[in-house]
Design a protein around this motif. Structure first.
Motif, short mmCIF file in Angstrom:
data_model
loop_
_atom_site.label_atom_id
_atom_site.label_comp_id
_atom_site.label_asym_id
_atom_site.label_seq_id
_atom_site.Cartn_x
_atom_site.Cartn_y
_atom_site.Cartn_z
N GLY A 196 2.57 -7.93 -4.68
CA GLY A 196 1.64 -7.51 -5.71
C GLY A 196 0.32 -8.24 -5.65
O GLY A 196 0.12 -9.18 -4.88
N SER A 197 -0.61 -7.78 -6.48
CA SER A 197 -1.93 -8.40 -6.58
C SER A 197 -2.48 -8.10 -7.97
O SER A 197 -1.79 -7.49 -8.80
N SER A 198 -3.70 -8.50 -8.23
CA SER A 198 -4.28 -8.28 -9.55
C SER A 198 -4.32 -6.78 -9.89
O SER A 198 -4.95 -6.00 -9.18
N GLY A 199 -3.60 -6.40 -10.93
CA GLY A 199 -3.58 -5.01 -11.36
C GLY A 199 -2.61 -4.12 -10.62
O GLY A 199 -2.49 -2.93 -10.94
N VAL A 200 -1.91 -4.66 -9.62
CA VAL A 200 -0.95 -3.90 -8.83
C VAL A 200 0.39 -4.60 -8.86
O VAL A 200 0.49 -5.81 -8.59
N GLU A 201 1.44 -3.86 -9.20
CA GLU A 201 2.77 -4.45 -9.34
C GLU A 201 3.39 -4.76 -7.97
O GLU A 201 3.12 -4.09 -6.97
N SER A 202 4.24 -5.77 -7.94
CA SER A 202 5.00 -6.08 -6.73
C SER A 202 6.03 -4.99 -6.50
O SER A 202 6.41 -4.26 -7.42
N ILE A 203 6.49 -4.90 -5.27
CA ILE A 203 7.50 -3.88 -4.95
C ILE A 203 8.80 -4.18 -5.68
O ILE A 203 9.50 -3.26 -6.14
N ASP A 204 9.14 -5.45 -5.85
CA ASP A 204 10.34 -5.79 -6.61
C ASP A 204 10.25 -5.29 -8.05
O ASP A 204 11.23 -4.78 -8.62
N GLU A 205 9.07 -5.41 -8.68
CA GLU A 205 8.89 -4.93 -10.06
C GLU A 205 8.95 -3.41 -10.12
O GLU A 205 9.49 -2.84 -11.07
#
Length: 377
Positions: A196-205
């Motif tokens: 993930g990054s700012s404003g983008v969710e991680s794949i786990d989430e």
């Protein structure tokens, strides 16, 4: 309407004939913008046969024709029997590159409405099985696939390659019913980071969100994919969250060391896994799925009435059920769409902007389909 009757209707009224294994380029106007697309017709299409449809969405800065070759489903479609559509996004207001608006851009471009209108247009022109419509995409196209899953009831399953969900998309996802979801993502992706990054969710989430909504088991089955290509600098693991009862499955291919790429692609734009074919795995996943329920049930077309004003400048649609939900679209004899709208109950539409001539109204609910011809003076 019987399949053969629909095919005959299309041939007689629009002059449309289906040419197997061909690509048709088309345009529709939606929300004041002219939008373009490429539509692939597979080999061995039989008269009266309804086929699934796969939306294949390009990434940021790309377009439909590039996605058609890079994330290629055409040979699979020829064997398995399904249509493919490769739409084009619009120019990003600041970057100047083709993109899909997933609800966080200030441009106001209604890409969700465009894709639904495109589906209406294609289903009017081609024998599409509306219970087997799927959406996939690369990067920004993967984000858009999730956006459609959250906000549309028209798709039976979605798959994302190197895409994710924005934080607002995940927090405001309007979906309440399960939908099968697949994510294919590299752990070394520098464009859409796996963590993930700012404003983008991680794949786990993202996986956590969909497994909870789809009511799958918490612990997946993990299969280590055979490393058949030792020269691609990456390996793959397959995570399966199976469906039970009314739940929907979630699958994930974790590409260990993989970059921002489409596994199995013949074009190498980074570390590309060659142990799997993303296109083959996505179609395997899609082919197991059939849409059985919709977010909004649409009924009441059996005794539907259509009433025109004297000069056909207005049309009133009167379903038998005042709470019915349905989609109405207007086409000319060449199949060009002039509008597509979702309506509830009795509704009146203005037709003032139509030029004089012959037109068709297509009115569609979840399981019913009616066509009315009229002449605009």
């Amino acid at each position: 309407m019987k399949n053969w009757m629909l095919s005959l209707f299309l041939v007689l009224t629009t002059g449309l004939t289906l040419s197997a294994q061909s690509t048709v380029t088309g345009k529709i106007t939606h929300d004041g913008l002219q939008r373009t697309y490429r539509f692939y017709i597979p080999l061995n299409l039989k008269a009266g046969q309804k086929l699934p449809l796969v939306f294949n969405l390009h990434g940021l800065g790309s377009n439909g024709i590039q996605q058609e070759f890079y994330g290629d489903f055409r040979k699979i479609a020829d064997t398995a029997g399904f249509f493919i559509v490769h739409p084009d996004g619009t120019k990003h207001p600041s970057l100047g590159q083709n993109y899909w608006n997933v609800g966080v851009e200030p441009s106001g471009v209604d890409d969700l409405g465009f894709l639904e209108a495109l589906l209406d247009t294609l289903s009017f022109q081609y024998p599409i099985d509306l219970s087997k419509v799927f959406c996939t995409g690369m990067s920004n196209g993967g984000f858009m696939s999730y956006f459609m899953a959250c906000n549309s009831d028209r798709f039976a399953a979605i798959a994302s390659v190197t895409g994710s969900m924005t934080t607002p998309m995940l927090q405001n996802c309007g979906r309440s019913t399960p939908i099968p979801v697949m994510e294919i993502h590299g752990t070394a992706d520098e464009v859409v980071p796996y963590d993930g990054s700012s404003g983008v969710e991680s794949i786990d989430e993202v996986l956590k969100f969909w497994t909870q909504l789809n009511k799958t088991p918490t612990n997946p089955q993990v299969i280590k994919v055979l490393d058949t290509n030792v020269n691609d600098n990456c390996t793959a693991e397959h995570y399966i969250y199976p469906a039970y009862g009314s739940s929907a499955s979630v699958e994930h291919f974790k590409i260990i060391g993989g970059g921002h790429t489409w596994p199995g692609a013949i074009i190498n734009i980074g570390v590309t896994n060659q142990d799997i074919s993303a296109s083959k795995e996505i179609w395997r996943f899609f082919s197991q799925t059939k849409k059985t329920t919709a977010i909004h049930q649409t009924t009441g077309l059996q005794n539907l009435a259509v009433q025109y004003s004297a000069d056909a400048s207005q049309v009133t649609i009167v379903p038998e059920n005042s709470e019915s939900r349905f989609v109405v679209s207007c086409h000319d004899l060449q199949g060009r769409e002039y509008f597509s709208r979702q309506l509830n109950g009795q509704s009146t539409l203005d037709l003032f902007e139509l030029l004089p001539g012959n037109y068709y109204l297509q009115i569609r609910s979840a399981n019913q389909f009616k066509i009315f011809r009229f002449f605009k003076q």
